[in-house]
Design an enzyme around this catalytic site. Structure first.
Site, PDB file in Angstrom:
ATOM      1  N   PHE A   1     102.447 -96.621  34.528  1.00  0.00           N
ATOM      2  CA  PHE A   1     102.738 -95.358  33.840  1.00  0.00           C
ATOM      3  C   PHE A   1     102.634 -95.610  32.336  1.00  0.00           C
ATOM      4  O   PHE A   1     103.221 -96.558  31.804  1.00  0.00           O
ATOM      5  CB  PHE A   1     104.138 -94.857  34.209  1.00  0.00           C
ATOM      6  N   ASP A   2     101.871 -94.761  31.664  1.00  0.00           N
ATOM      7  CA  ASP A   2     101.458 -95.097  30.305  1.00  0.00           C
ATOM      8  C   ASP A   2     102.325 -94.497  29.209  1.00  0.00           C
ATOM      9  O   ASP A   2     102.089 -94.771  28.047  1.00  0.00           O
ATOM     10  CB  ASP A   2     100.005 -94.655  30.077  1.00  0.00           C
ATOM     11  N   LYS A   3     103.309 -93.674  29.528  1.00  0.00           N
ATOM     12  CA  LYS A   3     104.036 -93.039  28.426  1.00  0.00           C
ATOM     13  C   LYS A   3     105.488 -92.772  28.797  1.00  0.00           C
ATOM     14  O   LYS A   3     105.844 -92.633  29.969  1.00  0.00           O
ATOM     15  CB  LYS A   3     103.361 -91.730  28.013  1.00  0.00           C
TER      16      LYS A   3
END
Length: 641
Positions: A514-516
């Protein structure tokens, strides 16, 4: 080798592997006719000529003709399954575009299916020349005679900022008609196939044809009840798949916004037209819609004013984005969609607030009327009239399927049309079983022919049944049901799967990234304090020094926090980056609709943002020019973070 290079580079597209020019083959070149006519004649000739022994004399009729007829039918059906095979049977390759009638387009893996596209010709409204063109996946490709390739229609997305400002007066009606002919209408043409059309397509699929073939063999072997029940089950199952595809297309059409009136500057005057009539080059008025559900109709460059847009439908970013006009950029700079996103309104996004140039100028003049030393705000104003509805002027750069929303619709529409679970492992397993089936069938055939009293009809039927038993007719149904059940489960969770072929691969996933922040954690941040302010005698920052963030901070720090941000006030609520809104609340400052931030406790001060330079990932900073007023008087500052 030269012709192969030409056909490979015929069309400029990042998702195409190959393109070939083709022409319809004449009757003599149809490979689906005369080769099989020759085989039919051979079988009949061998049967009547008596060339075979009495023991095998009936093989040409019992085995030969059915085998040739089966191959003939299979070759014809294969033209529906494979575009390459269809081109081999019905078309011939050509190298001259003037002789070509269609072009075969073969995309790369997982970018949709191959297709044959007719080559059309039209007259260029500007030069009067006849130009070959094709329409592929709702996009028009014109032939470039200089570079000898088909290229997409060029949209005004890389002009100088001065060019956009110079064209802020809008188009004439004549030029708008030319652009409409060149770029097409601003709408999504979602196909509306009929039930029987899709049902026929499903029935011509390879697995369905194989299943019908198996049912026919069972009927010949007098398995009546089982065969008829299986046939009924197959027809009902294919009908449910067709119904599911129709529902998906219907829901996709409902996602597209309906046409609505919009104010456009045409021929030097503002007029109301439908959003479908917008063309690149138009100057229109954008404002917060009075009706919920009205979205931005296409991609635009903001010429003046300020807009807050919700882009979550395209980017998944829940934080509304502040859009600035191009009035404060250098007019000699070249516009780039990648580097100047802060000036672009994307089609399909929702405008939640707007501040027009007229209202901003009035607010700015009223706020600076009491000061004779206020710094004038430089604006590259055009001679166009102010929009009568009080909106912000925007320049249309892309319409229809060329917008970012159009790209998303094309991905859903053309990425994968069929729901299957076919993969390499499945065919490898079937191929392994087929080896044993062929050995068993050959053994039965060999010893069956040795028995003169055995029925040749029954012998051939049993051999074919042995081979077809490798693939159970229920296997495609089971595989497709598994994928469909997964799609239904995802749909119940509000997740639309654009690439169903990836679902069988989901069982191999071991890690998720998950990038954020906000995906797994809350976006409600807790402000601990400020650091990096105190410095030692050597000039190094004392990172361990954390200062509590409140209204007692030095004025310069409060002015920086209050003036260097992208927070706006929408419906009496602060909208913007959670970190910036939290910092403003911590120091007891509040922003207004006119880029003015006011101190709400202690000595009254106000900070007005005169010019904002949004955060740049390349420069790793954001900066503003602010006008500060208080008991000390007024001053101008440049704030950076």
């Amino acid at each position: 080798r030269k012709e192969e290079t030409m056909t490979t580079t015929l069309i400029k597209s990042s998702i195409l592997d190959k393109a070939e020019l083709l022409r319809h083959a004449g009757p003599a070149g149809r490979l689906d006719i005369w080769p099989f006519m020759l085989l039919y004649f051979t079988c009949i000739y061998v049967f009547f000529s008596g060339l075979l022994d009495v023991q095998y004399e009936d093989l040409p009729l019992v085995f030969g003709l059915p085998a040739v007829a089966g191959l003939h039918l299979l070759s014809y059906l294969a033209s529906y399954w494979s575009i390459s095979w269809k081109c081999f049977l019905f078309y011939s390759k050509v190298s001259d575009l003037n002789r070509a009638q269609v072009i075969c387009l073969i995309p790369s893996a997982h970018n949709g299916s191959s297709c044959l596209v007719p080559i059309l010709r039209k007259t260029d409204p500007e030069t009067g020349e006849e130009i070959p063109w094709i329409e592929w996946r709702q996009r028009v490709f014109l032939f470039d005679k200089d570079k000898k390739i088909f290229r997409k229609t060029s949209f005004p997305t890389n002009l100088l900022f001065s060019d956009y400002l110079a064209q802020a007066g809008g188009l004439s009606q004549e030029q708008a008609d030319i652009n409409k002919e060149k770029f097409g209408e601003n709408k999504f043409k979602i196909p509306e196939p009929q039930f029987m059309e899709l049902y026929k397509e499903q029935m011509l699929s390879p697995f369905f044809v194989f299943q019908i073939f198996c049912v026919a063999l069972w009927l010949l072997d007098e398995y009546w009840y089982y065969s008829l029940f299986t046939l009924f089950m197959l027809l009902v199952f294919e009908a449910t798949i067709v119904n599911s595809r129709l529902k998906n297309l219907s829901s996709l059409r409902n996602m597209v916004q309906k046409p609505r009136p919009i104010m456009v500057l045409r021929g030097g005057a503002w007029k109301s037209i439908s959003t479908t009539e917008l063309v690149p080059g138009d100057v229109c008025s954008i404002l917060r819609p009075a009706v919920e559900g009205h979205l931005c109709p296409c991609d635009m460059v903001l010429l003046d004013g300020q807009i807050v847009a919700d882009e979550s439908i395209l980017t998944g970013e829940t934080t509304p984005q502040l859009k600035e006009s191009i009035q404060h950029v250098l007019p000699s700079d070249q516009f780039s969609l990648k580097n100047h996103k802060v000036h672009v309104l994307h089609g399909g996004t929702r405008v939640i607030n707007h501040v027009s140039e007229a209202s901003a100028s009035a607010s700015s003049s009223s706020s600076s009327s009491s000061s004779s030393s206020a710094l004038p705000v430089l604006r590259f104003r055009s001679k166009a009239e102010t929009p009568p509805d009080g909106g912000c002027r925007a320049f249309v750069i892309r319409t229809g399927f060329e917008t970012d929303q159009g790209r998303l619709v094309r991905t859903i529409l053309y990425s994968t049309e069929r729901v299957t679970a076919n993969n390499f492992e499945t065919f490898l397993f079937i191929g392994f079983l087929l080896i044993f089936a062929l050995c068993a069938s050959g053994y039965v055939l060999y010893w069956g022919l040795e028995d003169p009293e055995r029925s040749r009809y029954k012998l051939v039927l049993e051999c074919i049944l042995i081979i077809t038993s490798v693939v159970p007719p229920e296997l495609p149904i089971e595989l497709s049901l598994a994928v469909n059940n997964s799609l239904i489960a995802l749909a119940k969770l509000g997740i639309f799967c654009t690439e169903p072929f990836r679902i069988p691969l989901g069982g191999k996933v071991k890690f998720c990234c998950f990038d954020k922040t906000g995906t797994l954690t809350s976006d409600q941040l807790i402000l601990l304090g400020l650091t990096g302010i105190s410095r030692s005698k050597s000039g190094k920052t004392l990172e361990k020094d954390i200062i509590e963030c409140n209204s007692s901070l030095p004025d310069e720090i409060q002015w920086t926090i209050a003036g260097c941000h992208s927070v706006v006030l929408v419906d009496e609520n602060l909208v913007g980056d959670p970190m910036e809104t939290l910092a403003l609340k911590a120091i007891s400052w509040n922003t207004s609709k006119s880029n003015v931030t006011v101190r709400t406790s202690g000595v009254r001060q106000r900070v007005e943002i005169m010019s904002r330079f949004p955060f740049s990932s390349l420069l790793k900073r954001m900066s503003t020019v602010v006008h500060i007023k208080g008991e000390f008087g007024e001053k101008f500052m440049a704030t950076v973070k």
